[in-house]
Design a protein around this motif. Structure first.
Motif, PDB file in Angstrom:
ATOM      1  N   ASP A 188       0.785  -1.256  -0.271  1.00 48.80           N
ATOM      2  CA  ASP A 188       0.103  -0.155   0.120  1.00 48.80           C
ATOM      3  C   ASP A 188       0.998   1.115  -0.021  1.00 48.80           C
ATOM      4  OD1 ASP A 188      -2.277  -1.413  -0.129  1.00 48.80           O
ATOM      5  OD2 ASP A 188      -2.639  -1.405   2.090  1.00 48.80           O
ATOM      6  N   ARG A 189       1.986   1.182   0.793  1.00 50.47           N
ATOM      7  CA  ARG A 189       3.115   2.416   0.621  1.00 50.47           C
ATOM      8  C   ARG A 189       3.428   2.552  -0.695  1.00 50.47           C
ATOM      9  NH1 ARG A 189       3.319   5.517   5.580  1.00 50.47           N
ATOM     10  NH2 ARG A 189       2.821   4.021   7.285  1.00 50.47           N
ATOM     11  N   TYR A 190       3.874   1.586  -1.328  1.00 46.80           N
ATOM     12  CA  TYR A 190       4.282   1.767  -2.878  1.00 46.80           C
ATOM     13  C   TYR A 190       3.116   2.329  -3.764  1.00 46.80           C
ATOM     14  CZ  TYR A 190       4.954   0.357  -7.525  1.00 46.80           C
ATOM     15  OH  TYR A 190       5.269   0.412  -8.940  1.00 46.80           O
ATOM     16  N   TRP A 191       1.945   1.650  -3.528  1.00 45.02           N
ATOM     17  CA  TRP A 191       0.943   2.251  -4.654  1.00 45.02           C
ATOM     18  C   TRP A 191       0.715   3.524  -4.287  1.00 45.02           C
ATOM     19  CZ3 TRP A 191      -0.453   0.831  -9.012  1.00 45.02           C
ATOM     20  CH2 TRP A 191      -1.695   1.262  -9.292  1.00 45.02           C
ATOM     21  N   SER A 192       0.664   4.006  -2.942  1.00 44.11           N
ATOM     22  CA  SER A 192       0.560   5.618  -2.695  1.00 44.11           C
ATOM     23  C   SER A 192       1.349   6.240  -3.183  1.00 44.11           C
ATOM     24  CB  SER A 192       0.411   5.699  -1.530  1.00 44.11           C
ATOM     25  OG  SER A 192       0.148   6.753  -0.944  1.00 44.11           O
ATOM     26  N   ALA A 193       2.736   5.936  -3.273  1.00 39.86           N
ATOM     27  CA  ALA A 193       3.848   6.939  -3.512  1.00 39.86           C
ATOM     28  C   ALA A 193       3.974   6.847  -5.155  1.00 39.86           C
ATOM     29  CB  ALA A 193       5.176   6.152  -2.970  1.00 39.86           C
ATOM     30  N   TYR A 194       3.655   5.437  -5.700  1.00 40.79           N
ATOM     31  CA  TYR A 194       3.533   5.362  -7.211  1.00 40.79           C
ATOM     32  C   TYR A 194       2.451   6.377  -7.598  1.00 40.79           C
ATOM     33  CZ  TYR A 194       3.362   3.696 -11.798  1.00 40.79           C
ATOM     34  OH  TYR A 194       3.484   3.470 -13.453  1.00 40.79           O
ATOM     35  N   GLN A 195       1.249   6.550  -7.134  1.00 39.38           N
ATOM     36  CA  GLN A 195       0.258   7.298  -7.627  1.00 39.38           C
ATOM     37  C   GLN A 195       0.625   8.883  -7.639  1.00 39.38           C
ATOM     38  OE1 GLN A 195      -1.580   5.088  -9.181  1.00 39.38           O
ATOM     39  NE2 GLN A 195      -3.627   6.008  -8.480  1.00 39.38           N
ATOM     40  N   ALA A 196       1.535   9.224  -6.662  1.00 42.12           N
ATOM     41  CA  ALA A 196       1.998  10.632  -6.712  1.00 42.12           C
ATOM     42  C   ALA A 196       3.192  10.842  -7.434  1.00 42.12           C
ATOM     43  CB  ALA A 196       2.617  10.850  -5.183  1.00 42.12           C
ATOM     44  N   THR A 197       4.059   9.889  -7.801  1.00 42.99           N
ATOM     45  CA  THR A 197       5.337  10.009  -8.581  1.00 42.99           C
ATOM     46  C   THR A 197       5.254   9.443  -9.926  1.00 42.99           C
ATOM     47  OG1 THR A 197       6.207   7.928  -7.911  1.00 42.99           O
ATOM     48  CG2 THR A 197       6.566  10.026  -6.376  1.00 42.99           C
ATOM     49  N   HIS A 199       6.597   7.222 -10.892  1.00 42.36           N
ATOM     50  CA  HIS A 199       7.853   6.511 -11.095  1.00 42.36           C
ATOM     51  C   HIS A 199       8.134   5.252 -10.252  1.00 42.36           C
ATOM     52  CE1 HIS A 199      12.274   6.107 -11.513  1.00 42.36           C
ATOM     53  NE2 HIS A 199      12.344   7.305 -12.268  1.00 42.36           N
ATOM     54  N   LYS A 200       8.409   4.092 -10.906  1.00 38.71           N
ATOM     55  CA  LYS A 200       8.518   2.960  -9.896  1.00 38.71           C
ATOM     56  C   LYS A 200       9.575   2.878  -8.897  1.00 38.71           C
ATOM     57  CE  LYS A 200       9.780  -0.834 -11.960  1.00 38.71           C
ATOM     58  NZ  LYS A 200       9.650  -2.079 -12.859  1.00 38.71           N
ATOM     59  N   LEU A 201      10.686   3.310  -9.560  1.00 40.96           N
ATOM     60  CA  LEU A 201      11.864   2.994  -8.533  1.00 40.96           C
ATOM     61  C   LEU A 201      11.635   3.994  -7.482  1.00 40.96           C
ATOM     62  CD1 LEU A 201      14.926   2.245 -10.926  1.00 40.96           C
ATOM     63  CD2 LEU A 201      13.379   0.641  -9.416  1.00 40.96           C
ATOM     64  N   VAL A 202      11.288   5.450  -7.706  1.00 42.17           N
ATOM     65  CA  VAL A 202      11.269   6.316  -6.777  1.00 42.17           C
ATOM     66  C   VAL A 202      10.217   5.908  -5.744  1.00 42.17           C
ATOM     67  CG1 VAL A 202      10.465   8.594  -6.414  1.00 42.17           C
ATOM     68  CG2 VAL A 202      11.883   8.038  -8.249  1.00 42.17           C
ATOM     69  N   ALA A 203       9.181   5.516  -6.169  1.00 45.19           N
ATOM     70  CA  ALA A 203       8.005   4.892  -5.293  1.00 45.19           C
ATOM     71  C   ALA A 203       8.609   3.739  -4.438  1.00 45.19           C
ATOM     72  CB  ALA A 203       6.690   4.370  -6.149  1.00 45.19           C
ATOM     73  N   VAL A 204       9.153   2.771  -4.954  1.00 44.95           N
ATOM     74  CA  VAL A 204       9.878   1.684  -4.096  1.00 44.95           C
ATOM     75  C   VAL A 204      10.881   2.212  -3.141  1.00 44.95           C
ATOM     76  CG1 VAL A 204      11.520  -0.284  -4.226  1.00 44.95           C
ATOM     77  CG2 VAL A 204       9.702  -0.004  -5.850  1.00 44.95           C
ATOM     78  N   ASP A 205      11.552   3.280  -3.580  1.00 45.32           N
ATOM     79  CA  ASP A 205      12.671   3.843  -2.549  1.00 45.32           C
ATOM     80  C   ASP A 205      11.868   4.450  -1.193  1.00 45.32           C
ATOM     81  OD1 ASP A 205      14.037   6.333  -1.310  1.00 45.32           O
ATOM     82  OD2 ASP A 205      15.582   5.499  -2.648  1.00 45.32           O
ATOM     83  N   ALA A 207       8.819   3.826  -0.404  1.00 46.15           N
ATOM     84  CA  ALA A 207       7.971   2.643   0.317  1.00 46.15           C
ATOM     85  C   ALA A 207       8.762   1.982   1.121  1.00 46.15           C
ATOM     86  CB  ALA A 207       7.162   1.977  -0.606  1.00 46.15           C
ATOM     87  N   ILE A 208       9.878   1.660   1.019  1.00 44.76           N
ATOM     88  CA  ILE A 208      10.529   0.884   1.760  1.00 44.76           C
ATOM     89  C   ILE A 208      11.357   1.751   3.137  1.00 44.76           C
ATOM     90  CG2 ILE A 208      12.890  -0.374   1.928  1.00 44.76           C
ATOM     91  CD1 ILE A 208      12.831  -1.045  -0.739  1.00 44.76           C
ATOM     92  N   ARG A 209      11.266   2.885   2.814  1.00 39.66           N
ATOM     93  CA  ARG A 209      11.877   3.769   3.962  1.00 39.66           C
ATOM     94  C   ARG A 209      10.715   4.179   4.943  1.00 39.66           C
ATOM     95  NH1 ARG A 209      12.645   8.386   2.679  1.00 39.66           N
ATOM     96  NH2 ARG A 209      12.550   8.574   0.467  1.00 39.66           N
ATOM     97  N   THR A 210       9.388   3.796   4.584  1.00 42.35           N
ATOM     98  CA  THR A 210       8.388   4.484   5.274  1.00 42.35           C
ATOM     99  C   THR A 210       7.463   3.094   5.573  1.00 42.35           C
ATOM    100  OG1 THR A 210       7.150   4.981   3.163  1.00 42.35           O
ATOM    101  CG2 THR A 210       8.222   6.855   4.297  1.00 42.35           C
ATOM    102  N   SER A 211       7.642   2.046   5.079  1.00 43.75           N
ATOM    103  CA  SER A 211       6.953   0.842   5.503  1.00 43.75           C
ATOM    104  C   SER A 211       6.825   0.523   6.865  1.00 43.75           C
ATOM    105  CB  SER A 211       7.344  -0.351   4.655  1.00 43.75           C
ATOM    106  OG  SER A 211       6.871  -0.090   3.099  1.00 43.75           O
ATOM    107  N   PHE A 212       5.725  -0.006   7.321  1.00 46.67           N
ATOM    108  CA  PHE A 212       5.324  -0.771   8.616  1.00 46.67           C
ATOM    109  C   PHE A 212       5.795   0.417   9.746  1.00 46.67           C
ATOM    110  CE2 PHE A 212       6.705  -4.081   5.748  1.00 46.67           C
ATOM    111  CZ  PHE A 212       5.429  -4.585   5.626  1.00 46.67           C
ATOM    112  N   GLU A 213       5.317   1.537   9.759  1.00 46.10           N
ATOM    113  CA  GLU A 213       5.464   2.477  10.394  1.00 46.10           C
ATOM    114  C   GLU A 213       6.829   2.955  10.920  1.00 46.10           C
ATOM    115  OE1 GLU A 213       2.771   4.050  11.412  1.00 46.10           O
ATOM    116  OE2 GLU A 213       1.325   2.790  10.787  1.00 46.10           O
TER     117      GLU A 213
END
Length: 317
Positions: A188-197, A199-205, A207-213
């Motif tokens: 869900d963090r990835y999808w939210s970031a991807y909708q905003a950017t 850009h897949k790799l930016v969204a992954v970056d 998402a990993i930094r903000t996942s699971f609180e």
């Protein structure tokens, strides 16, 4: 007779018959040992019940019992692992393949249900989780990758969800998605970031930094554990490679086994961590995780669990 010899004789007479003296003049007390559970005998008996010959059952029991005791594996755990490996609803291996894999996975303390779930996410083309499409791998590939993903603390449900988010009509990036999920990318963090950017790799970056609180920590080369954001601050553009190669910090649940943040989240869902209570980070060090109670008065599992011992230094890459 000298006084010291007389004293030693009296001591010998007072000792039970099961006491023995060794060459260092110390005594090995054997009383009560026979009452302790004999894992080798129990293991051999159970394997014979499963259809192994007396010789084969004894060979496996003698070969593996010491390792299992050292790793803390119990016979009920082995039975559950064997069930998931052989059942038609599980991985459905023939006995000849299941037995050696059972012992191998037991030494790594892999959770039987998580292992089976991961296998089906990788193998099945149409998975049951919300009618999502699985990765549709060959059985051999799924069996090779499932244990490694579970050992890295990957959530099978997050992998499946992330895969469906990242799928397009041309290609299903299976290897890439498995790497992102193993790194702790919350779908869900990835999808939210991807909708905003977009850009897949930016969204992954992000998402990993903000996942699971931001409760996921991994061990750096100094033997201390840090968040993904701290890895990025320190390693720069190479941070994700370092993060993915480093051991994930785990905590021990009530079943006595250690799990990663994604695995805790997968099991406990919304109750795994209260939003108002976070593990405090002081500088670059992680503070002690204290137990917090929610409105219901129950302990939240991630804070309540004890930290598991981790390797001091991540493996060389």
């Amino acid at each position: 007779m000298a006084r010291s010899s007389l004293a030693m004789t009296l001591v010998m007479l007072m000792l039970p018959a099961t006491a023995r003296r060794n060459k260092d003049d110390t005594f090995i007390m054997q009383a009560g040992i026979s009452e302790a559970p004999d894992l080798e005998a129990e293991l051999s008996s159970w394997l014979r019940e499963e259809g192994l010959s007396y010789a084969d059952a004894g060979w496996w029991a003698q070969k593996e019992s010491w390792y299992l005791e050292t790793c803390g594996a119990t016979l009920p755990y082995l039975k559950k692992l064997y069930e998931e490996l052989t059942a038609s609803r599980g991985i459905a291996l023939p006995q000849g393949d299941a037995i050696p894999k059972m012992f191998d996975y037991a030494k790594k303390a892999l959770d039987p249900v998580q292992l089976s779930n991961m296998y089906w996410v990788l193998y099945d083309c149409n998975h049951a989780y919300g009618h999502a499409k699985g990765l549709c791998q060959y059985p051999k590939e799924a069996l090779e990758q499932a244990p490694a993903l579970v050992e890295m603390g990957t959530s099978s449900k997050e992998l499946l969800k992330l895969y469906n988010f990242m799928t397009d009509d041309i290609e299903r990036p299976k290897k890439e998605v498995m790497e992102f999920a193993a790194a702790g990318c919350e779908a869900d963090r990835y999808w939210s970031a991807y909708q905003a950017t977009h850009h897949k790799l930016v969204a992954v970056d992000e998402a990993i930094r903000t996942s699971f609180e931001m409760q996921a920590f991994r061990y750096a080369e100094d033997g201390k554990y840090y968040t993904a954001s701290q890895f990025k601050d320190h390693y720069g553009s190479n941070w994700l490679k370092k993060w993915s190669a480093s051991p994930a910090a785990q905590k021990v649940a009530e079943d006595g086994k250690a799990y990663s943040v994604p695995q805790f989240w997968e099991f406990f869902k919304d109750d795994w961590l209260p939003t108002e209570a976070k593990v405090q980070v002081e500088g670059s060090k992680v503070g002690n995780a204290k137990a917090h109670c929610g409105g219901s008065g129950r302990m939240h599992p991630w804070h309540y669990a004890k930290s598991a011992k981790q390797p001091a230094i991540p493996p060389d890459q």
